[in-house]
Design a protein around this motif. Structure first.
Motif, PDB file in Angstrom:
ATOM      1  N   ALA A  19       8.542  12.862 -34.224  1.00 15.63           N
ATOM      2  CA  ALA A  19       8.850  11.479 -34.620  1.00 15.63           C
ATOM      3  C   ALA A  19       9.171  10.629 -33.392  1.00 15.63           C
ATOM      4  N   ILE A  20       9.880  11.194 -32.429  1.00 18.03           N
ATOM      5  CA  ILE A  20      10.166  10.480 -31.176  1.00 18.03           C
ATOM      6  C   ILE A  20       8.856  10.135 -30.470  1.00 18.03           C
ATOM      7  N   LEU A  21       7.936  11.082 -30.414  1.00 21.53           N
ATOM      8  CA  LEU A  21       6.648  10.838 -29.761  1.00 21.53           C
ATOM      9  C   LEU A  21       5.847   9.757 -30.484  1.00 21.53           C
ATOM     10  N   VAL A  22       5.887   9.774 -31.803  1.00 26.86           N
ATOM     11  CA  VAL A  22       5.183   8.744 -32.571  1.00 26.86           C
ATOM     12  C   VAL A  22       5.770   7.370 -32.246  1.00 26.86           C
ATOM     13  N   TYR A  95      14.582  29.539 -28.178  1.00 22.48           N
ATOM     14  CA  TYR A  95      15.140  28.833 -27.023  1.00 22.48           C
ATOM     15  C   TYR A  95      14.024  28.284 -26.134  1.00 22.48           C
ATOM     16  N   ILE A  96      13.052  29.120 -25.834  1.00 21.78           N
ATOM     17  CA  ILE A  96      11.934  28.681 -24.983  1.00 21.78           C
ATOM     18  C   ILE A  96      11.141  27.583 -25.674  1.00 21.78           C
ATOM     19  N   ALA A  97      10.832  27.765 -26.944  1.00 20.21           N
ATOM     20  CA  ALA A  97      10.025  26.784 -27.676  1.00 20.21           C
ATOM     21  C   ALA A  97      10.716  25.423 -27.747  1.00 20.21           C
ATOM     22  N   ILE A  98      11.998  25.427 -28.058  1.00 18.70           N
ATOM     23  CA  ILE A  98      12.736  24.162 -28.134  1.00 18.70           C
ATOM     24  C   ILE A  98      12.718  23.455 -26.784  1.00 18.70           C
ATOM     25  N   ASN A  99      12.908  24.202 -25.721  1.00 17.12           N
ATOM     26  CA  ASN A  99      12.929  23.582 -24.400  1.00 17.12           C
ATOM     27  C   ASN A  99      11.540  23.148 -23.934  1.00 17.12           C
ATOM     28  N   LEU A 100      10.496  23.820 -24.368  1.00 12.17           N
ATOM     29  CA  LEU A 100       9.140  23.352 -24.074  1.00 12.17           C
ATOM     30  C   LEU A 100       8.864  22.026 -24.782  1.00 12.17           C
ATOM     31  N   ILE A 101       9.297  21.932 -26.022  1.00 10.63           N
ATOM     32  CA  ILE A 101       9.130  20.672 -26.765  1.00 10.63           C
ATOM     33  C   ILE A 101       9.889  19.552 -26.059  1.00 10.63           C
ATOM     34  N   ARG A 102      11.114  19.818 -25.692  1.00 10.44           N
ATOM     35  CA  ARG A 102      11.925  18.808 -24.987  1.00 10.44           C
ATOM     36  C   ARG A 102      11.295  18.422 -23.650  1.00 10.44           C
ATOM     37  N   LEU A 103      10.766  19.416 -22.951  1.00 10.87           N
ATOM     38  CA  LEU A 103      10.116  19.149 -21.668  1.00 10.87           C
ATOM     39  C   LEU A 103       8.927  18.214 -21.860  1.00 10.87           C
ATOM     40  N   VAL A 105       8.326  16.059 -24.310  1.00 16.66           N
ATOM     41  CA  VAL A 105       8.776  14.715 -24.697  1.00 16.66           C
ATOM     42  C   VAL A 105       9.367  13.989 -23.491  1.00 16.66           C
ATOM     43  N   ALA A 106      10.201  14.654 -22.743  1.00 17.27           N
ATOM     44  CA  ALA A 106      10.789  14.030 -21.547  1.00 17.27           C
ATOM     45  C   ALA A 106       9.697  13.648 -20.549  1.00 17.27           C
ATOM     46  N   SER A 107       8.715  14.510 -20.379  1.00 19.83           N
ATOM     47  CA  SER A 107       7.652  14.219 -19.412  1.00 19.83           C
ATOM     48  C   SER A 107       6.850  12.998 -19.826  1.00 19.83           C
ATOM     49  N   ARG A 108       6.617  12.820 -21.126  1.00 20.30           N
ATOM     50  CA  ARG A 108       5.851  11.662 -21.589  1.00 20.30           C
ATOM     51  C   ARG A 108       6.660  10.375 -21.436  1.00 20.30           C
ATOM     52  N   ILE A 109       7.942  10.438 -21.710  1.00 21.54           N
ATOM     53  CA  ILE A 109       8.796   9.257 -21.540  1.00 21.54           C
ATOM     54  C   ILE A 109       8.884   8.883 -20.069  1.00 21.54           C
ATOM     55  N   ILE A 110       9.097   9.879 -19.213  1.00 23.69           N
ATOM     56  CA  ILE A 110       9.167   9.621 -17.777  1.00 23.69           C
ATOM     57  C   ILE A 110       7.829   9.089 -17.279  1.00 23.69           C
ATOM     58  N   HIS A 111       6.735   9.648 -17.760  1.00 25.11           N
ATOM     59  CA  HIS A 111       5.401   9.189 -17.357  1.00 25.11           C
ATOM     60  C   HIS A 111       5.240   7.697 -17.623  1.00 25.11           C
ATOM     61  N   THR A 112       5.637   7.256 -18.804  1.00 25.31           N
ATOM     62  CA  THR A 112       5.515   5.835 -19.129  1.00 25.31           C
ATOM     63  C   THR A 112       6.422   4.984 -18.248  1.00 25.31           C
ATOM     64  N   PRO A 121       5.958   5.270  -6.722  1.00 26.59           N
ATOM     65  CA  PRO A 121       4.797   5.863  -6.040  1.00 26.59           C
ATOM     66  C   PRO A 121       4.564   7.302  -6.489  1.00 26.59           C
ATOM     67  N   GLN A 122       3.344   7.755  -6.272  1.00 30.28           N
ATOM     68  CA  GLN A 122       3.040   9.147  -6.538  1.00 30.28           C
ATOM     69  C   GLN A 122       3.908  10.007  -5.631  1.00 30.28           C
ATOM     70  N   PRO A 123       4.310  11.178  -6.009  1.00 32.72           N
ATOM     71  CA  PRO A 123       3.780  11.975  -7.100  1.00 32.72           C
ATOM     72  C   PRO A 123       4.554  11.865  -8.413  1.00 32.72           C
ATOM     73  N   ALA A 124       5.382  10.838  -8.590  1.00 33.70           N
ATOM     74  CA  ALA A 124       6.217  10.738  -9.799  1.00 33.70           C
ATOM     75  C   ALA A 124       5.376  10.794 -11.065  1.00 33.70           C
ATOM     76  N   ARG A 125       4.347   9.964 -11.133  1.00 33.77           N
ATOM     77  CA  ARG A 125       3.507   9.932 -12.334  1.00 33.77           C
ATOM     78  C   ARG A 125       2.743  11.241 -12.493  1.00 33.77           C
ATOM     79  N   GLY A 126       2.191  11.741 -11.405  1.00 36.55           N
ATOM     80  CA  GLY A 126       1.415  12.979 -11.467  1.00 36.55           C
ATOM     81  C   GLY A 126       2.253  14.167 -11.914  1.00 36.55           C
ATOM     82  N   LEU A 127       3.466  14.257 -11.395  1.00 37.89           N
ATOM     83  CA  LEU A 127       4.345  15.366 -11.778  1.00 37.89           C
ATOM     84  C   LEU A 127       4.753  15.279 -13.243  1.00 37.89           C
ATOM     85  N   SER A 128       5.067  14.068 -13.694  1.00 37.98           N
ATOM     86  CA  SER A 128       5.467  13.918 -15.096  1.00 37.98           C
ATOM     87  C   SER A 128       4.289  14.216 -16.016  1.00 37.98           C
ATOM     88  N   TRP A 129       3.095  13.769 -15.639  1.00 38.15           N
ATOM     89  CA  TRP A 129       1.915  14.084 -16.443  1.00 38.15           C
ATOM     90  C   TRP A 129       1.671  15.590 -16.462  1.00 38.15           C
TER      91      TRP A 129
END
Length: 148
Positions: A19-22, A95-103, A105-112, A121-129
């Motif tokens: 829902a957060i991603l949507v 534990y791993i699955a929950i943290n992968l999901i969080r990772l 979501v966080a990466s997509r928010i940071i990417h934007t 500047p790069q590599p911020a966008r590249g790393l988050s993607w």
């Protein structure tokens, strides 16, 4: 008959963050509109007629940056939602699955943020993607290995 079991906490985490991603994808439209109104640059002539100072332009750098971030979401988030659901069916470590999901979501928010809000500047966008991409690939491989 096939029976699938998914940990309740993991499933609730999946639904919550999906829902957060949507909402995150949907937020890109107002972010684009904000850029358009701030610069009075529109893609459609009928929109530009609202104000005599506005103009039709298809290549404004700031607007196109937000649109590219939105497109990147549309290329990555739906695939993650689908493969993550399959990943839940592999009975992963919660534990791993929950943290992968969080990772992801966080990466997509940071990417934007680093791509379209506060451009860094790069590599911020590249790393988050890459963090989101790698998470999706990992989950997809786990699904394939579990259902072969």
């Amino acid at each position: 008959m096939i029976s699938f079991e998914v940990d309740e906490v993991l499933f609730r985490t999946y639904v919550f963050y999906t829902a957060i991603l949507v909402l995150k994808v949907l937020a890109m439209a107002p972010l684009t509109a904000k850029q358009r109104f701030a610069k009075m640059v529109f893609a459609n002539p009928e929109d530009a007629k609202m104000n005599p100072k506005s103009k039709v332009k298809y290549d404004d750098a700031d607007i196109e940056r937000v649109r590219r971030a939105h497109l990147n979401d549309l290329e990555n988030i739906p695939l993650f939602i689908i493969v993550c659901f399959g990943y839940l069916l592999t009975i992963p470590n919660v534990y791993i699955a929950i943290n992968l999901i969080r990772l992801f979501v966080a990466s997509r928010i940071i990417h934007t943020i680093v791509y379209a809000v506060v451009v860094l500047p790069q590599p911020a966008r590249g790393l988050s993607w890459f963090a989101g991409f790698a998470t999706t690939v990992y989950m997809a491989v786990q699904v394939i290995l579990s259902f072969v």
